[in-house]
Design a protein around this motif. Sequence first.
Motif, PDB file in Angstrom:
ATOM      1  N   ARG A 190      -6.682  -2.507  -1.182  1.00 16.25           N
ATOM      2  CA  ARG A 190      -7.496  -1.749  -0.038  1.00 16.25           C
ATOM      3  C   ARG A 190      -8.509  -2.583   0.274  1.00 16.25           C
ATOM      4  NH1 ARG A 190      -8.300   3.531   1.665  1.00 16.25           N
ATOM      5  NH2 ARG A 190      -9.584   3.410   3.528  1.00 16.25           N
ATOM      6  N   ILE A 191      -9.247  -3.244  -0.616  1.00 14.67           N
ATOM      7  CA  ILE A 191     -10.780  -4.160  -0.360  1.00 14.67           C
ATOM      8  C   ILE A 191     -10.076  -5.270   0.289  1.00 14.67           C
ATOM      9  CG2 ILE A 191     -12.480  -5.670  -1.449  1.00 14.67           C
ATOM     10  CD1 ILE A 191     -12.658  -3.247  -3.627  1.00 14.67           C
ATOM     11  N   ALA A 220       0.881  -1.149  -0.293  1.00 15.28           N
ATOM     12  CA  ALA A 220      -0.057   0.041  -0.108  1.00 15.28           C
ATOM     13  C   ALA A 220       0.704   1.261   0.160  1.00 15.28           C
ATOM     14  CB  ALA A 220      -0.916  -0.160   1.037  1.00 15.28           C
ATOM     15  N   ILE A 221       1.915   1.355   0.776  1.00 16.64           N
ATOM     16  CA  ILE A 221       2.863   2.367   0.774  1.00 16.64           C
ATOM     17  C   ILE A 221       3.687   2.577  -0.439  1.00 16.64           C
ATOM     18  CG2 ILE A 221       5.122   3.297   1.826  1.00 16.64           C
ATOM     19  CD1 ILE A 221       4.375   1.803   4.491  1.00 16.64           C
ATOM     20  N   ILE A 222       4.165   1.497  -1.116  1.00 12.59           N
ATOM     21  CA  ILE A 222       4.796   1.818  -2.529  1.00 12.59           C
ATOM     22  C   ILE A 222       3.525   2.063  -3.516  1.00 12.59           C
ATOM     23  CG2 ILE A 222       5.713   0.348  -4.386  1.00 12.59           C
ATOM     24  CD1 ILE A 222       6.990  -1.454  -2.325  1.00 12.59           C
ATOM     25  N   LEU A 223       2.336   1.664  -3.635  1.00 16.53           N
ATOM     26  CA  LEU A 223       1.437   2.248  -4.625  1.00 16.53           C
ATOM     27  C   LEU A 223       0.965   3.787  -4.243  1.00 16.53           C
ATOM     28  CD1 LEU A 223      -0.886  -1.081  -4.431  1.00 16.53           C
ATOM     29  CD2 LEU A 223       0.343  -0.047  -6.397  1.00 16.53           C
ATOM     30  N   HIS A 224       1.016   3.930  -2.767  1.00 13.50           N
ATOM     31  CA  HIS A 224       0.623   5.384  -2.535  1.00 13.50           C
ATOM     32  C   HIS A 224       1.655   6.341  -3.125  1.00 13.50           C
ATOM     33  CE1 HIS A 224       0.972   8.774   0.046  1.00 13.50           C
ATOM     34  NE2 HIS A 224      -0.360   8.861   0.177  1.00 13.50           N
ATOM     35  N   ASN A 277       0.096  18.750  15.208  1.00 16.63           N
ATOM     36  CA  ASN A 277      -0.086  17.783  16.004  1.00 16.63           C
ATOM     37  C   ASN A 277       1.037  16.890  16.590  1.00 16.63           C
ATOM     38  OD1 ASN A 277      -2.653  17.812  14.136  1.00 16.63           O
ATOM     39  ND2 ASN A 277      -3.268  18.066  16.235  1.00 16.63           N
ATOM     40  N   LYS A 278       1.815  16.724  15.474  1.00 13.12           N
ATOM     41  CA  LYS A 278       2.996  15.922  15.908  1.00 13.12           C
ATOM     42  C   LYS A 278       2.716  14.430  16.299  1.00 13.12           C
ATOM     43  CE  LYS A 278       6.018  19.816  16.669  1.00 13.12           C
ATOM     44  NZ  LYS A 278       6.910  20.595  17.550  1.00 13.12           N
ATOM     45  N   ASP A 279       1.897  14.024  15.690  1.00 12.83           N
ATOM     46  CA  ASP A 279       1.241  12.707  16.216  1.00 12.83           C
ATOM     47  C   ASP A 279       1.759  11.498  15.385  1.00 12.83           C
ATOM     48  OD1 ASP A 279      -0.177  13.020  13.549  1.00 12.83           O
ATOM     49  OD2 ASP A 279      -2.180  13.314  14.717  1.00 12.83           O
ATOM     50  N   GLY A 280       2.610  11.560  14.456  1.00 20.51           N
ATOM     51  CA  GLY A 280       3.159  10.373  13.660  1.00 20.51           C
ATOM     52  C   GLY A 280       2.285   9.938  12.446  1.00 20.51           C
ATOM     53  N   THR A 281       1.202  10.687  12.174  1.00 25.18           N
ATOM     54  CA  THR A 281       0.329  10.389  10.886  1.00 25.18           C
ATOM     55  C   THR A 281       1.117   9.962   9.556  1.00 25.18           C
ATOM     56  OG1 THR A 281      -1.463  11.717  11.653  1.00 25.18           O
ATOM     57  CG2 THR A 281      -1.507  10.978   9.417  1.00 25.18           C
ATOM     58  N   LEU A 282       1.976  10.757   9.465  1.00 21.00           N
ATOM     59  CA  LEU A 282       3.064  10.617   8.125  1.00 21.00           C
ATOM     60  C   LEU A 282       3.582   9.310   8.257  1.00 21.00           C
ATOM     61  CD1 LEU A 282       3.715  11.835   5.337  1.00 21.00           C
ATOM     62  CD2 LEU A 282       5.654  12.856   6.517  1.00 21.00           C
ATOM     63  N   LYS A 283       4.112   8.850   9.270  1.00 14.73           N
ATOM     64  CA  LYS A 283       4.606   7.494   9.572  1.00 14.73           C
ATOM     65  C   LYS A 283       4.029   6.252   9.201  1.00 14.73           C
ATOM     66  CE  LYS A 283       8.152   9.030  13.036  1.00 14.73           C
ATOM     67  NZ  LYS A 283       8.641   8.960  14.199  1.00 14.73           N
ATOM     68  N   ARG A 284       2.688   6.563   9.076  1.00 11.42           N
ATOM     69  CA  ARG A 284       1.767   5.533   8.691  1.00 11.42           C
ATOM     70  C   ARG A 284       1.932   5.050   7.197  1.00 11.42           C
ATOM     71  NH1 ARG A 284      -3.385   4.805  10.757  1.00 11.42           N
ATOM     72  NH2 ARG A 284      -4.379   5.636   8.757  1.00 11.42           N
ATOM     73  N   MET A 285       2.414   6.001   6.442  1.00 10.68           N
ATOM     74  CA  MET A 285       2.790   5.680   4.975  1.00 10.68           C
ATOM     75  C   MET A 285       4.204   5.873   4.653  1.00 10.68           C
ATOM     76  SD  MET A 285       1.014   4.844   2.364  1.00 10.68           S
ATOM     77  CE  MET A 285      -0.885   5.292   2.875  1.00 10.68           C
ATOM     78  N   THR A 286       5.011   5.278   5.397  1.00 14.75           N
ATOM     79  CA  THR A 286       6.569   5.263   5.296  1.00 14.75           C
ATOM     80  C   THR A 286       7.112   4.097   5.838  1.00 14.75           C
ATOM     81  OG1 THR A 286       7.099   6.269   7.566  1.00 14.75           O
ATOM     82  CG2 THR A 286       6.678   7.845   5.409  1.00 14.75           C
ATOM     83  N   PHE A 287       8.275   3.569   5.347  1.00 18.65           N
ATOM     84  CA  PHE A 287       8.844   2.555   5.757  1.00 18.65           C
ATOM     85  C   PHE A 287       9.473   2.489   7.276  1.00 18.65           C
ATOM     86  CE2 PHE A 287       8.739   1.915   1.170  1.00 18.65           C
ATOM     87  CZ  PHE A 287       7.847   0.870   1.160  1.00 18.65           C
ATOM     88  N   LYS A 288       9.580   3.716   7.883  1.00 23.17           N
ATOM     89  CA  LYS A 288      10.288   3.842   9.081  1.00 23.17           C
ATOM     90  C   LYS A 288       9.418   3.439  10.255  1.00 23.17           C
ATOM     91  CE  LYS A 288      13.060   7.928   7.653  1.00 23.17           C
ATOM     92  NZ  LYS A 288      13.265   9.252   7.896  1.00 23.17           N
TER      93      LYS A 288
END
Length: 199
Positions: A90-91, A12-16, A188-199
């Motif tokens: 996604r489905i 999903a991350i790669i496709l995004h 917010n600094k809540d780490g939302t972006l990290k949901r879509m990264t490999f870190k």
Amino acid sequence: MATASTKYTKTAIILHWLIGFGIIFMFLLGWYMEGLPKEAPKAMGFDLFNLGIYTWQLSEETSPRSFYFNLHKSIGITILGLIVFRIFWRITHPAPALIKTMKAWEKKLANATHHALYLIMVLLPVSGVVMALSSKYGIKWFGIPLAEGLGNEPLRDFFKVTHENIGILLLALFALHVLGVLKHTFVNKDGTLKRMTFK
């Protein structure tokens, strides 16, 4: 903060990111090619965007405008294929839960924006395909003929306007999506972006 349970799958991350950067490139390509003259000398090689980085060689001569329009169609069809696969993914692999610190209205806005993005990401290339089929040129995918054009100019003109309007809507949703990411990252600094990264 984002945890393993709130992160997307690697696929999903790669496709995004592939689709995201692909869409940005397509907008830049669309803006570039619209400014090309309709009458220009034909050639078999094109220095991409006149940057001196890569020269694309063809098997037959064509005008710069035809070359870039066909490139736009080819990449658009490729991105459509990636989008269809992303929807399938996604489905079969539901999105992870949103970060708990998000407010109720933020969750509703995030879900609405994501669903709208999926819909518009499908409608934009589909409208482009119909526009191309309605023209006299048809569709080639990186030089491979896929479909002959119908030569229906009124229908082509209608879907040209439709394609452009959907593109504007996608830009607006894209901007909303980016603004949301920036807010969660720097405010917010809540780490939302990290949901879509490999870190």
